[in-house]
Scaffold this motif. Structure first.
Motif, PDB file in Angstrom:
ATOM      1  N   UNK A 272      23.602  23.080  40.131  1.00  0.00           N
ATOM      2  CA  UNK A 272      23.757  22.293  41.353  1.00  0.00           C
ATOM      3  C   UNK A 272      23.039  20.954  41.238  1.00  0.00           C
ATOM      4  N   UNK A 273      21.796  20.956  40.742  1.00  0.00           N
ATOM      5  CA  UNK A 273      21.034  19.711  40.615  1.00  0.00           C
ATOM      6  C   UNK A 273      21.698  18.770  39.614  1.00  0.00           C
ATOM      7  N   UNK A 274      22.186  19.306  38.513  1.00  0.00           N
ATOM      8  CA  UNK A 274      22.847  18.472  37.502  1.00  0.00           C
ATOM      9  C   UNK A 274      24.119  17.854  38.077  1.00  0.00           C
ATOM     10  N   UNK A 275      24.888  18.628  38.825  1.00  0.00           N
ATOM     11  CA  UNK A 275      26.111  18.108  39.438  1.00  0.00           C
ATOM     12  C   UNK A 275      25.784  17.039  40.478  1.00  0.00           C
ATOM     13  N   UNK A 276      24.707  17.230  41.247  1.00  0.00           N
ATOM     14  CA  UNK A 276      24.304  16.225  42.232  1.00  0.00           C
ATOM     15  C   UNK A 276      24.017  14.895  41.547  1.00  0.00           C
ATOM     16  N   UNK A 277      23.246  14.931  40.456  1.00  0.00           N
ATOM     17  CA  UNK A 277      22.946  13.696  39.734  1.00  0.00           C
ATOM     18  C   UNK A 277      24.205  13.032  39.205  1.00  0.00           C
ATOM     19  N   UNK A 278      25.131  13.828  38.696  1.00  0.00           N
ATOM     20  CA  UNK A 278      26.369  13.264  38.167  1.00  0.00           C
ATOM     21  C   UNK A 278      27.197  12.639  39.277  1.00  0.00           C
ATOM     22  N   UNK A 279      27.288  13.305  40.422  1.00  0.00           N
ATOM     23  CA  UNK A 279      28.054  12.753  41.542  1.00  0.00           C
ATOM     24  C   UNK A 279      27.456  11.430  42.012  1.00  0.00           C
ATOM     25  N   UNK A 280      26.140  11.392  42.161  1.00  0.00           N
ATOM     26  CA  UNK A 280      25.495  10.186  42.688  1.00  0.00           C
ATOM     27  C   UNK A 280      25.598   9.014  41.717  1.00  0.00           C
ATOM     28  N   UNK A 281      25.428   9.272  40.415  1.00  0.00           N
ATOM     29  CA  UNK A 281      25.427   8.166  39.457  1.00  0.00           C
ATOM     30  C   UNK A 281      26.826   7.798  38.981  1.00  0.00           C
ATOM     31  N   UNK A 282      27.622   8.791  38.593  1.00  0.00           N
ATOM     32  CA  UNK A 282      28.949   8.499  38.056  1.00  0.00           C
ATOM     33  C   UNK A 282      30.017   8.440  39.134  1.00  0.00           C
ATOM     34  N   UNK A 283      29.867   9.258  40.177  1.00  0.00           N
ATOM     35  CA  UNK A 283      30.873   9.276  41.231  1.00  0.00           C
ATOM     36  C   UNK A 283      30.684   8.170  42.256  1.00  0.00           C
ATOM     37  N   UNK A 284      29.455   8.018  42.733  1.00  0.00           N
ATOM     38  CA  UNK A 284      29.172   7.020  43.771  1.00  0.00           C
ATOM     39  C   UNK A 284      28.591   5.723  43.220  1.00  0.00           C
ATOM     40  N   UNK A 285      28.239   5.709  41.957  1.00  0.00           N
ATOM     41  CA  UNK A 285      27.762   4.477  41.348  1.00  0.00           C
ATOM     42  C   UNK A 285      26.344   4.086  41.692  1.00  0.00           C
ATOM     43  N   UNK A 286      25.515   5.038  42.127  1.00  0.00           N
ATOM     44  CA  UNK A 286      24.124   4.725  42.435  1.00  0.00           C
ATOM     45  C   UNK A 286      23.302   4.626  41.152  1.00  0.00           C
ATOM     46  N   UNK A 287      22.198   3.907  41.224  1.00  0.00           N
ATOM     47  CA  UNK A 287      21.308   3.783  40.086  1.00  0.00           C
ATOM     48  C   UNK A 287      20.532   5.081  39.890  1.00  0.00           C
TER      49      UNK A 287
END
Length: 450
Positions: A272-287
């Motif tokens: 879950x934590x790994x997917x959250x990081x991927x969504x925020x950085x690769x999906x939403x484009x956050x730093x």
């Protein structure tokens, strides 16, 4: 050190994958290689601390971790990085079980529960501030090193742990050898476990080679560790030598249940934590910094749940605490994924859901250790702690194959499929299994005071 390393790695991995040009079929091996190194080393060295001393094994692991972290930082290609991650896993296989083993030797079962707030504070602090620090280091691009500086800082933390362990850890905690074999843990015959763990992970890779990262037979393979542990729990299967003394059935049953729970929670919470990081950085484009900062509520939830539920309710009704935590995590996980992937939801809307997820993790992962080892004799603390750590890494490997790999594959597809994705269904199934296992824990969890 272990939690801080995990948080560092989780935030930096999307950047590492882009920099090293890793495909969706390789990305999950950033985590699975670590789990493989941990598991294979652990089954070979699990009882070692009971024989040569916890301090010696910890110091050897800390030294190996320093070298592996520097190797990660200097990796120029994907294969070198994966081998360095394998070495990091081997290093933590030497260090991680020793803390739990020493606590088991030095404190009585009821006294260990009183230590949960302190342990929870340390774990939650690393989980709260680790992602923020990693994000700052990557976003700051110090000395034009990018993500590599994160692993250099990890090596510095390893040096600190090495020095503190040398000065502070007690000596002479090993069990004197008298020529008899009284090993109680089911890790005392390691080679069958080495072969089994390696074969299962190889089969996972082979089954997912030409599909969307998921194959129905993967679920059958994932059931094998649970079948073995269930038979150990029932007393119908053992890896003990035939001349070993018969173990305490209640203690071994409780430990086997805890190992199964550890597999479930490691597979679900880490994924879950790994997917959250991927969504925020690769999906939403956050730093990476924003991605790390958003996880602060998650760490706060972990600490608060350990402080209140673990400290005050675990001894009274530990089954309820662990089962409720699994149910809470099962409620929060789909909400986090849906809100994170929905562009119309602002980022701040994730924060209260992350608090709930953190509380679920604190009520489960933070309490399993004391609950599982409550009846284990101190002479077998090292092997028993290693059993739980082995379950943790098997869970991480299963999560990588059954949850993370399908997610990474589907995240690169131009059109999303209809219905809930396979990785979410697997995650919810794993947490439902955890609820049933927690409900099967004996009552009371802790033996009466002497």
């Amino acid at each position: 050190m272990e939690v801080l390393n995990a948080m560092f790695v989780n935030v930096s991995m999307p950047v590492v994958a882009r920099d090293l040009h890793a495909s969706s079929h390789i990305t999950h091996w950033f985590y699975s290689s670590y789990a493989l190194g941990f598991a294979l080393t652990l089954v070979l060295t699990g009882p070692m601390a009971d024989r040569v001393g916890h301090r010696r094994v910890f110091l050897a692991g800390a030294a190996l971790y320093v070298g592996a972290s520097l190797s990660c930082a200097m990796s120029g290609g994907i294969m070198a990085f994966l081998l360095s991650r394998l070495a990091q896993g081997a290093a933590f296989a030497l260090t991680a079980p020793q803390i739990m083993g020493l606590l088991h030797i030095l404190y009585a079962p009821h006294d260990r529960v009183r230590l949960l707030p302190a342990l929870g504070f340390a774990s939650a602090s690393a989980g709260t501030f680790g992602p923020v620090v990693a994000g700052l280091l990557i976003s700051g691009n110090f000395a034009d090193l990018g993500w590599r500086v994160v692993f250099m800082v990890g090596a510095m933390i390893g040096v600190t742990a090495l020095l503190l362990g040398y000065w502070l850890l007690p000596r002479d905690t090993h069990r004197p050898q008298d020529g008899r074999h009284e090993d109680q843990g089911f890790l005392y015959r390691p080679m069958p476990l080495v072969i089994a763990v390696g074969a299962i992970m190889a089969m996972f890779e082979w089954l997912g080679r030409d599909t969307a990262g998921f194959h129905p037979w993967m679920m059958a393979l994932a059931a094998l560790p649970f079948v073995a542990l269930w038979r150990i729990r029932r007393g119908t299967f053992s890896l003990r030598r035939p001349w070993d003394a018969r173990p305490d059935p209640a203690a071994l049953s409780q430990l086997a249940t805890g190992a199964m729970l550890t597999i479930c929670f490691s597979a679900s919470s880490n994924s879950l934590i790994i997917i959250i990081n991927h969504i925020l950085q690769n999906g939403r484009g956050h730093s990476p910094y924003v991605s790390g900062a958003i996880q602060i509520p998650y760490g706060m939830g972990v600490f608060l749940s350990i402080l209140f539920f673990g400290r005050f309710l675990l001894k009274k009704d530990g089954r309820f605490v662990i089962a409720a935590g699994a149910a809470l995590l099962g409620l929060a996980a789909p909400l986090i994924m849906w809100a994170g992937q929905n562009p119309h939801w602002p980022v701040w809307a994730l924060l209260p859901i992350l608090v709930l997820a953190g509380m679920g993790v604190g009520m489960t992962s933070g309490c399993i250790g004391p609950a599982s080892m409550a009846r284990i004799a101190p002479a077998h603390a090292g092997a028993s702690a290693a059993a739980l750590r082995l379950g943790q890494q098997i869970g991480l490997a299963l999560g990588g194959a059954l949850i993370m790999r399908p997610y990474f594959y589907l995240s690169q597809q131009p059109v999303a499929g209809t219905g809930p994705p396979s990785y979410l269904l697997v995650l919810l199934f794993v947490l439902a299994t955890a609820v049933m296992l927690a409900a099967s824990f004996p009552r009371p969890l802790f033996p009466p005071r002497a």
